[in-house]
Design a protein around this motif. Sequence first.
Motif, PDB file in Angstrom:
ATOM      1  N   ILE A  55     -65.586 -33.422   5.434  1.00 10.92           N
ATOM      2  CA  ILE A  55     -65.511 -33.829   6.841  1.00 10.92           C
ATOM      3  C   ILE A  55     -66.596 -33.072   7.591  1.00 10.92           C
ATOM      4  N   VAL A 105     -68.265 -32.374  11.320  1.00 12.05           N
ATOM      5  CA  VAL A 105     -67.895 -32.452  12.732  1.00 12.05           C
ATOM      6  C   VAL A 105     -69.048 -31.981  13.604  1.00 12.05           C
ATOM      7  N   ASN A 108     -62.344 -27.228  17.239  1.00 13.36           N
ATOM      8  CA  ASN A 108     -62.108 -28.110  16.099  1.00 13.36           C
ATOM      9  C   ASN A 108     -61.710 -27.320  14.858  1.00 13.36           C
ATOM     10  N   VAL A 168     -57.205 -35.333  16.877  1.00 11.45           N
ATOM     11  CA  VAL A 168     -57.663 -34.815  15.584  1.00 11.45           C
ATOM     12  C   VAL A 168     -56.539 -34.859  14.553  1.00 11.45           C
ATOM     13  N   TYR A 184     -66.626 -37.120  14.320  1.00  6.91           N
ATOM     14  CA  TYR A 184     -66.155 -36.844  12.968  1.00  6.91           C
ATOM     15  C   TYR A 184     -66.742 -37.833  11.965  1.00  6.91           C
ATOM     16  N   ILE A 204     -68.599 -27.808  10.236  1.00  6.08           N
ATOM     17  CA  ILE A 204     -68.583 -27.987  11.690  1.00  6.08           C
ATOM     18  C   ILE A 204     -69.851 -27.412  12.303  1.00  6.08           C
TER      19      ILE A 204
END
Length: 357
Positions: free
Chosen positions: A71, A73, A270, A235, A82, A258
């Motif tokens: 993932i 971000v 986040n 989220v 995202y 991130i």
Amino acid sequence: MTTRRTFLGTGAALGATAFADASTARASAGTASAPVPERDARAAVNQIDTDMQRHYDLLRASVARHLGPVIVVNNDAKGGEYFLVDRGRTVERLHPVGPVFELAKSVAHTPLGIYSVVAPYLSPKVPPVGNADRIDPHDLEQVAHIGPSSTAWIDPLRKFAATLETARRNLPGANMPGALEDAGRSILDSGLDFITDAVTSHSFDMQGFQDFSSAVYGHIRTTMYWASKAQIEGVHALLKRWRAQLGESAWSELYVFIFELWTTAALNQNAVIIKPCMDQKRADSHLINQMIAQFPSDPVATALDNLARIVQDNIAAEMVFPTDPDVATALAGEEDLLAQEILKQLRDCPFHTAAKK
């Protein structure tokens, strides 16, 4: 067992004679041979690192194409963009946080917007305000680089007031929660009052601004509540869906990368939402906060390039330094490989010892 002899024997296509010649050359190194200029000799030695870097980069590019699930971000103004990535390919891209987040933050930024206009025109001397001991005099001098003798701030402040007025008129139609709308109205009204007083008198000071910002602080806290609520809900809903989509086995191996500005690097919102949702045995090593000066134009490519370096170094550390776990940890982590050795040598350095006194 593979020996050097059998290796040479099976490598005829590569030219066993070349290996033998090279071996002979190494054995006779330092004996009768033509002198080589120091510059060329050093270049030959440094070529090792040049070639290593080339192979390392090729490995990184290859690893990046196989990474997943990841993932990525982008911690932007909308609560975060995202990306779900698998095998180096973007599977899905979206902003999961609802519009209340951005609305709440926008209204809350009224004092910061006013500050950004007037700050260069402050007095460069720290005034006797309640938090004077927390204000760095040199920092203030650099921010207040124009000083209070100029009134060039009036026109841009009037223009910002027009933005606030328009927002104030449109609050009822923005479909915000009632408490957030009330807080926004109070913040905007107070900001407009501060601007009116400053423009009318052609003056302002730090104490006057602090009086304004202190008066709206409770309302700022209200906007923070609603922004946080919207972000958590958005989220969490996305992570729940992606977890079901990937399955528990893949989710347990998940990396999260991130991008965040320096101002939020220590405790990024986040990150604090995502980390408890990860496999806790891997969360510390698999959630990566990348501090940046500005968001990359291609977040996925940049994230995968960096993550590939991290992943391949994890394995390299255990292969290159199998007998020294501390050095292996340095290679696989955020510590510079030479940091501990440099600290050791600095113990008797005059600059280092003087700094500790």
